[in-house]
Design a protein around this motif. Structure first.
Motif, PDB file in Angstrom:
ATOM      1  N   SER A 108       0.857  -1.176   0.000  1.00 12.95           N
ATOM      2  CA  SER A 108       0.000   0.000   0.000  1.00 12.95           C
ATOM      3  C   SER A 108       0.898   1.232   0.000  1.00 12.95           C
ATOM      4  CB  SER A 108      -0.920   0.008   1.226  1.00 12.95           C
ATOM      5  OG  SER A 108      -1.814   1.105   1.174  1.00 12.95           O
ATOM      6  N   GLN A 109       0.389   2.316  -0.540  1.00 12.66           N
ATOM      7  CA  GLN A 109       1.210   3.517  -0.664  1.00 12.66           C
ATOM      8  C   GLN A 109       1.661   4.051   0.689  1.00 12.66           C
ATOM      9  OE1 GLN A 109       2.242   4.895  -3.675  1.00 12.66           O
ATOM     10  NE2 GLN A 109       3.596   6.041  -2.306  1.00 12.66           N
ATOM     11  N   GLU A 116       9.016   1.415   3.575  1.00 10.21           N
ATOM     12  CA  GLU A 116       8.983  -0.052   3.547  1.00 10.21           C
ATOM     13  C   GLU A 116       8.937  -0.547   2.093  1.00 10.21           C
ATOM     14  OE1 GLU A 116       5.927  -1.525   6.181  1.00 10.21           O
ATOM     15  OE2 GLU A 116       6.348   0.032   7.663  1.00 10.21           O
ATOM     16  N   TRP A 117      10.028  -0.310   1.381  1.00 11.32           N
ATOM     17  CA  TRP A 117      10.099  -0.657  -0.037  1.00 11.32           C
ATOM     18  C   TRP A 117      10.137  -2.164  -0.268  1.00 11.32           C
ATOM     19  CZ3 TRP A 117      10.073   2.788  -4.185  1.00 11.32           C
ATOM     20  CH2 TRP A 117      10.081   4.141  -3.830  1.00 11.32           C
ATOM     21  N   LEU A 272      11.226   4.753  -9.776  1.00 13.19           N
ATOM     22  CA  LEU A 272      11.176   6.213  -9.872  1.00 13.19           C
ATOM     23  C   LEU A 272       9.731   6.700  -9.903  1.00 13.19           C
ATOM     24  CD1 LEU A 272      12.685   8.891 -10.219  1.00 13.19           C
ATOM     25  CD2 LEU A 272      12.646   8.497 -12.698  1.00 13.19           C
ATOM     26  N   LEU A 273       8.892   5.982 -10.634  1.00 12.66           N
ATOM     27  CA  LEU A 273       7.482   6.359 -10.714  1.00 12.66           C
ATOM     28  C   LEU A 273       6.797   6.213  -9.362  1.00 12.66           C
ATOM     29  CD1 LEU A 273       5.198   7.242 -12.611  1.00 12.66           C
ATOM     30  CD2 LEU A 273       4.764   4.825 -13.095  1.00 12.66           C
ATOM     31  N   ILE A 274       7.116   5.126  -8.650  1.00 14.81           N
ATOM     32  CA  ILE A 274       6.518   4.918  -7.326  1.00 14.81           C
ATOM     33  C   ILE A 274       6.938   6.022  -6.368  1.00 14.81           C
ATOM     34  CG2 ILE A 274       6.537   3.404  -5.301  1.00 14.81           C
ATOM     35  CD1 ILE A 274       6.745   1.030  -7.206  1.00 14.81           C
ATOM     36  N   SER A 275       8.194   6.423  -6.452  1.00 13.48           N
ATOM     37  CA  SER A 275       8.698   7.443  -5.521  1.00 13.48           C
ATOM     38  C   SER A 275       8.078   8.812  -5.752  1.00 13.48           C
ATOM     39  CB  SER A 275      10.220   7.542  -5.641  1.00 13.48           C
ATOM     40  OG  SER A 275      10.594   8.029  -6.923  1.00 13.48           O
ATOM     41  N   THR A 276       7.483   9.016  -6.924  1.00 15.11           N
ATOM     42  CA  THR A 276       6.883  10.320  -7.222  1.00 15.11           C
ATOM     43  C   THR A 276       5.388  10.364  -6.932  1.00 15.11           C
ATOM     44  OG1 THR A 276       6.519   9.668  -9.538  1.00 15.11           O
ATOM     45  CG2 THR A 276       8.590  10.776  -9.009  1.00 15.11           C
ATOM     46  N   PHE A 277       4.808   9.230  -6.503  1.00 16.03           N
ATOM     47  CA  PHE A 277       3.368   9.210  -6.221  1.00 16.03           C
ATOM     48  C   PHE A 277       3.050  10.178  -5.083  1.00 16.03           C
ATOM     49  CE2 PHE A 277       2.623   4.612  -7.855  1.00 16.03           C
ATOM     50  CZ  PHE A 277       2.776   5.076  -9.149  1.00 16.03           C
TER      51      PHE A 277
END
Length: 277
Positions: A108-109, A116-117, A272-277
């Motif tokens: 979950s985001q 918690e990657w 990278l995309l996940i980190s910008t959410f």
């Protein structure tokens, strides 16, 4: 006239046992317990041991006889993870009852925002129910038998985990607040890669069963509530891209290194995309 007494021979390994037999290879006396029947005659324990291949060679032979070793290991890890989840305690929440171990592994985001990657990978081994894990493992077994011998263990493993990361990215993009889990993203990636591989070789995927399986699972994805649409689509998209790079026929392959670079680019882009959410 008296005859000389017979010369008694004793087993080389068991000096107290009288024997009249010999090893066919080294001609040393040996008892019945020490002789092993061979194609020609019988061989003693020492000759049998010396005739065995070296340990490294036996390992190499065993390794060559396991064409779907990674597939078996992935299924085993998924099943063990599911069994471990069942040992968790049930907790009440606003959304209903939830297993504590599911909460520890799910994606979950809010968990990603907390650093918690690891959940991008752990969620790929989390399943919500016997049917969930059973269907995913059945598809993984079928697809693994098709793709692992064709790709080799290293590239198959890379394809699987890259599709898993792609599925996690899609799940976070479509439903960032939900608790997501399952190997479906990786499995959809394998299905898409197989379909692309057939298409590259001039074979219509719809005539092989792969295309129909992919279409049926996509239909189920949209028809049944509660299924991670983003996870399935993300895994299929990334799996198709990586499959195109890895399964390109040799006679059409201009840059073999793309098969290794493409997964790295996909994983880096996803993170990278996940980190910008």
């Amino acid at each position: 006239m008296s005859l000389p007494p017979p010369i008694l021979e004793y087993c080389t390994r068991h000096p107290q046992i009288v024997t009249g037999r010999h090893c066919t290879r080294c001609d040393r006396p040996a008892c019945n317990d020490c002789l092993t029947l061979a194609d020609v005659g019988s061989h003693c324990t020492e000759c049998v041991r010396r005739a065995r291949p070296a340990t490294s060679e036996r390992i190499r032979f065993w390794n060559a006889a396991q064409p779907v070793l990674v597939t078996r290991l992935l299924i085993a890890v998924n099943v063990i993870a599911y069994a471990w989840v069942l040992t968790g305690t049930r907790m009440s929440s606003i959304a209903g009852s939830i297993n504590s171990n599911e909460l520890d592994m799910g994606l979950s985001q809010v968990f990603i925002d907390n650093g918690e990657w690891y959940r991008i990978i752990s969620s790929g081994f989390l399943h919500f129910g016997l049917i969930h894990v059973g269907m995913n493992m059945l598809l993984l077994w079928q697809l693994g038998q098709l793709l692992e011998p064709a790709l080799g263990r290293s590239r198959f493993t890379l394809l699987y985990f890259t599709a898993m990361v792609g599925g996690a990215t899609g799940a976070l993009l479509i439903n960032p607040n939900g608790l997501t889990g399952g190997a479906s993203g990786a499995v959809f990636g394998l299905m898409a890669a197989a379909a692309v591989g057939f298409q590259q070789r001039g074979v219509n995927p719809m005539r092989t069963g792969i295309g129909a399986t992919l279409m049926l699972n996509l239909l189920i994805t949209f028809a049944i509530p509660g299924i991670s649409i983003g996870g399935h689509l993300g895994g299929a998209l990334v799996g198709g891209v990586i499959g195109y790079a890895m399964l390109e026929p040799k006679w059409q392959r201009d840059a073999p290194w793309i098969a290794w670079v493409a997964p790295v680019i996909c994983i880096a882009s996803s993170l990278l995309l996940i980190s910008t959410f």
